[in-house]
Design a protein around this motif. Structure first.
Motif, mmCIF file in Angstrom:
data_model
loop_
_atom_site.group_PDB
_atom_site.id
_atom_site.type_symbol
_atom_site.label_atom_id
_atom_site.label_comp_id
_atom_site.label_asym_id
_atom_site.label_seq_id
_atom_site.Cartn_x
_atom_site.Cartn_y
_atom_site.Cartn_z
ATOM 1 N N UNK A 116 34.501 34.334 59.421
ATOM 2 C CA UNK A 116 33.960 33.185 60.169
ATOM 3 C C UNK A 116 32.903 32.459 59.346
ATOM 4 N N UNK A 117 33.234 32.186 58.083
ATOM 5 C CA UNK A 117 32.293 31.515 57.194
ATOM 6 C C UNK A 117 33.048 30.499 56.338
ATOM 7 N N UNK A 118 32.302 29.596 55.696
ATOM 8 C CA UNK A 118 32.954 28.603 54.845
ATOM 9 C C UNK A 118 32.885 28.985 53.370
ATOM 10 N N UNK A 119 32.217 30.110 53.064
ATOM 11 C CA UNK A 119 32.175 30.549 51.663
ATOM 12 C C UNK A 119 31.935 32.046 51.575
ATOM 13 N N UNK A 120 32.443 32.629 50.504
ATOM 14 C CA UNK A 120 32.224 34.036 50.172
ATOM 15 C C UNK A 120 31.246 34.060 49.000
ATOM 16 N N UNK A 121 30.175 34.816 49.109
ATOM 17 C CA UNK A 121 29.154 34.810 48.062
ATOM 18 C C UNK A 121 29.610 35.534 46.797
ATOM 19 N N UNK A 122 30.337 36.629 46.951
ATOM 20 C CA UNK A 122 30.812 37.416 45.818
ATOM 21 C C UNK A 122 32.217 37.908 46.134
ATOM 22 N N UNK A 123 33.183 37.436 45.356
ATOM 23 C CA UNK A 123 34.589 37.739 45.640
ATOM 24 C C UNK A 123 35.150 38.609 44.527
ATOM 25 N N UNK A 124 35.550 39.821 44.901
ATOM 26 C CA UNK A 124 36.056 40.795 43.933
ATOM 27 C C UNK A 124 37.583 40.914 43.982
ATOM 28 N N UNK A 125 38.174 41.189 42.843
ATOM 29 C CA UNK A 125 39.530 41.741 42.830
ATOM 30 C C UNK A 125 39.377 43.247 43.028
ATOM 31 N N UNK A 126 39.967 43.767 44.106
ATOM 32 C CA UNK A 126 39.717 45.151 44.528
ATOM 33 C C UNK A 126 40.256 46.165 43.514
ATOM 34 N N UNK A 127 41.424 45.913 42.994
ATOM 35 C CA UNK A 127 41.997 46.697 41.905
ATOM 36 C C UNK A 127 42.772 45.736 41.016
ATOM 37 N N UNK A 128 42.836 46.027 39.737
ATOM 38 C CA UNK A 128 43.537 45.171 38.786
ATOM 39 C C UNK A 128 45.048 45.346 38.960
ATOM 40 N N UNK A 129 45.757 44.241 39.045
ATOM 41 C CA UNK A 129 47.214 44.246 39.149
ATOM 42 C C UNK A 129 47.795 44.435 37.750
ATOM 43 N N UNK A 130 48.452 45.567 37.478
ATOM 44 C CA UNK A 130 48.972 45.799 36.127
ATOM 45 C C UNK A 130 50.125 44.873 35.756
ATOM 46 N N UNK A 131 50.695 44.187 36.743
ATOM 47 C CA UNK A 131 51.841 43.313 36.488
ATOM 48 C C UNK A 131 51.449 41.856 36.241
ATOM 49 N N UNK A 132 50.197 41.518 36.477
ATOM 50 C CA UNK A 132 49.755 40.118 36.367
ATOM 51 C C UNK A 132 48.613 40.036 35.357
ATOM 52 N N UNK A 133 48.706 39.134 34.374
ATOM 53 C CA UNK A 133 47.599 38.995 33.419
ATOM 54 C C UNK A 133 46.297 38.686 34.160
ATOM 55 N N UNK A 134 45.223 39.327 33.732
ATOM 56 C CA UNK A 134 43.938 39.109 34.392
ATOM 57 C C UNK A 134 43.510 37.645 34.280
ATOM 58 N N UNK A 135 43.997 36.964 33.243
ATOM 59 C CA UNK A 135 43.665 35.544 33.086
ATOM 60 C C UNK A 135 44.208 34.712 34.248
ATOM 61 N N UNK A 136 45.394 35.067 34.747
ATOM 62 C CA UNK A 136 45.953 34.338 35.894
ATOM 63 C C UNK A 136 45.123 34.604 37.148
ATOM 64 N N UNK A 137 44.792 35.874 37.368
ATOM 65 C CA UNK A 137 44.029 36.233 38.567
ATOM 66 C C UNK A 137 42.665 35.551 38.576
ATOM 67 N N UNK A 138 41.926 35.696 37.482
ATOM 68 C CA UNK A 138 40.570 35.136 37.432
ATOM 69 C C UNK A 138 40.622 33.614 37.381
ATOM 70 N N UNK A 139 41.672 33.063 36.788
ATOM 71 C CA UNK A 139 41.834 31.607 36.804
ATOM 72 C C UNK A 139 41.949 31.078 38.224
ATOM 73 N N UNK A 140 42.707 31.793 39.060
ATOM 74 C CA UNK A 140 42.841 31.390 40.467
ATOM 75 C C UNK A 140 41.527 31.600 41.219
ATOM 76 N N UNK A 141 40.825 32.661 40.898
ATOM 77 C CA UNK A 141 39.521 32.900 41.528
ATOM 78 C C UNK A 141 38.527 31.809 41.121
ATOM 79 N N UNK A 142 38.592 31.371 39.862
ATOM 80 C CA UNK A 142 37.703 30.311 39.381
ATOM 81 C C UNK A 142 37.955 29.000 40.119
ATOM 82 N N UNK A 143 39.220 28.752 40.473
ATOM 83 C CA UNK A 143 39.542 27.549 41.250
ATOM 84 C C UNK A 143 38.887 27.601 42.628
ATOM 85 N N UNK A 144 38.762 28.797 43.190
ATOM 86 C CA UNK A 144 38.087 28.948 44.484
ATOM 87 C C UNK A 144 36.599 28.630 44.363
ATOM 88 N N UNK A 145 36.008 28.976 43.208
ATOM 89 C CA UNK A 145 34.607 28.614 42.962
ATOM 90 C C UNK A 145 34.475 27.097 42.894
#
Length: 330
Positions: A116-145
């Motif tokens: 029930x908020x409009x922003x998350x202060x600290x957003x974690x990837x809970x576990x690293x996906x071994x099938x997806x490059x971390x660059x893709x994951x963090x790139x998508x997280x950066x777009x959320x920032x």
């Protein structure tokens, strides 16, 4: 207790020197009481705790909803809300990890609704996906920032090379991994890399899932749904060896005039000014006991005595079963 908790830096984020892990209010440790949990969250905020830690996985979303209910009105501004995504099969065991860009966006929207908020202060990837490059994951997280939905990014249980690659895409504020007197595997390589990059450290289970408090001498009495019943360190044979460590801590704690849990927590607090442990509890009594550890000063002699009582590598049993260990330090 009065509200005078110091703050520490996690990358560019400022948080209280100790946070509150909220998982047990919804997940893994048996039945909980929402009213009691919310009262504990409010008490934590009143005492100066800002960092509240949750995940979309805890209680299949219930934990985020609980925190959303606790942080109505002006309470939201008092809190640094940290949540996680990554376990995609909400029903059943956490074996399906997803870090693809589409899932990152989908998970964030769902967490924002539950919190029930409009922003998350600290957003974690809970576990690293071994099938997806971390660059893709963090790139998508950066777009959320960039979209204003997330303020800071984090990783959980990530390995040193993964942290380097992630940080090259977008600054990582914090790494959340297990760190305590009986789990020290990040000390050799991972913590040094975090410090080189300016990534803060958020130890979860700093009390060894409550074991280092000395309150548990067997799994008898724990609810059937309590995850500790199935963990190797609580198993017969290992348990007895690990209890000997707690006996040593109890002796040192008594000399210091604190509890074994406070001594163990103070040891974690002394790992550095970039360390913000998040002991979990749903009871105000234990919250206040944990927070008192922030003020416990330990000399080099005392730290050495604690290390001697609980040396790295002496703990019997792995911290997870084999299936869960596959996703640790990835």
């Amino acid at each position: 207790m009065t509200s005078n908790l110091p703050t520490r830096r996690l990358g560019a984020l400022t948080a209280s020197a100790q946070g509150l892990g909220c998982m047990g209010m919804s997940h893994a440790y048996g039945a909980a009481d929402d009213g009691e949990s919310i009262a504990t969250i409010h008490r934590a905020l009143d005492l100066g705790v800002t960092l509240l830690d949750t995940s979309d996985f805890y209680g299949q979303g219930h934990n985020e909803e609980l925190i959303g209910r606790a942080l109505t009105g002006a309470r939201r501004e008092q809190a640094v809300v940290a949540t996680k995504f990554g376990f995609s099969n909400q029903l059943g065991e956490p074996t399906a990890i997803r870090g693809d860009a589409a899932y990152v966006r989908q998970a964030c929207e769902a967490s924002l609704r539950r919190l029930a908020t409009d922003h998350i202060d600290l957003y974690y990837q809970h576990r690293v996906d071994p099938q997806v490059p971390i660059e893709e994951t963090v790139g998508a997280m950066a777009e959320l920032v960039q979209a204003g939905k997330v303020r800071h990014l984090g990783l959980s249980e990530a390995g040193a090379e993964t942290i380097r690659r992630a940080h090259a895409v977008h600054p990582i504020a914090a790494l959340q991994s297990e760190w305590s007197l009986w789990t020290r595997d990040l000390e050799a390589e991972i913590a040094p890399v975090c410090r080189e990059l300016g990534v803060g450290l958020v130890p979860f289970s700093p009390l060894g899932r409550g074991f280092l408090t000395g309150r548990y001498t067997s799994v008898e009495g724990m609810e059937a749904s309590d995850m500790r019943r199935t963990q190797p360190r609580f198993a017969d044979g290992n348990l007895e060896q690990n209890l000997a460590i707690v006996d040593h801590l109890n002796t040192l704690a008594a000399e210091k005039g604190v509890t074994a849990g406070q001594l163990a927590l103070a040891w974690v607090q002394h790992r550095g000014a970039d360390v913000v442990p998040i002991p979990g509890t749903r009871r105000q009594k234990y919250l206040e006991e944990n927070l008192a550890a922030v003020a416990v000063e330990l000399s080099q002699q005392e730290l050495a005595a604690i290390d001697a009582a609980a040396p790295a590598g002496k703990v019997a049993g792995t911290r997870y079963d084999e299936g869960s260990l596959r996703f640790v330090n990835g």
